[in-house]
Design an enzyme around this catalytic site. Sequence first.
Site, short mmCIF file in Angstrom:
data_model
loop_
_atom_site.label_atom_id
_atom_site.label_comp_id
_atom_site.label_asym_id
_atom_site.label_seq_id
_atom_site.Cartn_x
_atom_site.Cartn_y
_atom_site.Cartn_z
N HIS A 63 -9.89 -1.12 -7.67
CA HIS A 63 -9.53 0.05 -6.86
C HIS A 63 -8.60 0.99 -7.63
CE1 HIS A 63 -8.95 2.37 -3.24
NE2 HIS A 63 -7.64 2.19 -3.29
N ASP A 71 0.85 -1.19 0.00
CA ASP A 71 0.00 0.00 0.00
C ASP A 71 0.89 1.25 0.00
OD1 ASP A 71 -1.97 1.90 0.46
OD2 ASP A 71 -3.05 0.65 1.91
#
Length: 413
Positions: free
Chosen positions: A322, A229
Amino acid sequence: MSTDRSARSGLSRRALLGRGALGAAALSVASASGGALAWSAAAGRSDPTGAHGMRTVPFHGAHQAGIETPAVPPPFAAFIGLDLRPGAGAAELRRVLRLWTDDAARLTAGEPALADPEPELAEQPAELTVTVGLGPEVFDRIGRADARPEWLAPLPDLPIDRLDPAWGQTDLIAAVAAGDPVTLAHAVRTLSRSVRAQATVRWVQRGFREAHGTRPEGATMRNLMGQRDGTVNPVPGTDDFAEVVWDDGAAQPWLAGGTAMVLRRIRIDMDTWEEADPPMRDLSMGRFQGSGAPLTGTEEFDEADFDATDRYGIPVIPPTSHIARARPRAPHERFYRRAYNYDEAPAPGRTSESGLLFVTYQRDVTRQFLPVQERLAEQDALNIWTVPIGSAVYAVLPGIDEGGRLGDTLLPD
Ligand code: HEM
């Protein structure tokens, strides 16, 4: 093409990390934007363990520390949300900012705060940073509604939000980060105690990333879903970062050198996420969970090809994934993301209470952040498992030189 993050930024990873070189000599790296992208040793002390305890990040500078950090941000963070006490106004806010300036300048240098009841806990600064911001209502409280940045307001209602007021907007925030949880706890205690006559703590949100030394330095963190991330992000120390993050004072001259912070508390439903098989996980993100590479590539930093299709003409990266939804549709739709995991005790009957303290920094929330957030709220495959339960927006004060006081451009003495 695979690109190493530090090579792209033009900064040597070794220079940034400088392991084993933390004796008395200062170790610093200039940032292209003039930010405090530096570690040095606490004054006059050597580090007997060769570890991270004596690292300091300069408190003073054009920008507050704790945003434009070196390649590996401190692994432990706490966000303290406080409200000014009823009736408090400009004088009380000035007092809070004076106290915090003093506390933060001392603690980040490895010195105890004034009248520190536990001075022993200040001995290891452990790259402590304190970053202070103001919420929207403060400007009314101090009679300076004219000085409130236009973007400083709660985010509009979003269909995905299940906001718990317990994690809502506060008047003040002190975002604290450190390489050691004891140092962090002491700083949180000190900052909360010293302003208790003027402000009350509404919440403390604690988060973490991988500890130093557990993985190759500079590796992108993994969140609790298991994903890498932070791959596609402006790189600290570059002009691009400065362009995205630091306010230039054009709209509100007092804010020059400051920025905007969005803090969202996003719960992850681990039970249902763990029912998702690897292909489902990869397709919902648009990246391979193991390597972090886009589905059109092989290495983490390969550029995603959103136009690539398979032999049936189906996009390789699903348009609902996403990254397909989050990527900028216009050049101004960019911000700096710096997430921390959270993992609290579950409520009775639940198996986990985990998620992400999702934090972004940008000049202008409305222009840069909101279009992306609204697009994700409308459609994002990840929404099956993630639920925003807290949300707040702050104006992060500009940095100060030695002798200055946080917020002195907004509220002179
Ligand atoms: C729990 C919630 C979330 C999780 C677990 C999550 C996770 C991820 C992961 C794994 C990536 C791919 C690697 C990377 O580039 O960092 C990513 C990319 C990204 N995310 Fe999120 N994210 C979350 C929420 C959000 C939110 C709320 C926003 C913005 C409002 C956002 C904006 C972005 C952006 C801009 C990218 C880069 C897209 C690109 O490739 O250009 N994310 N996120």
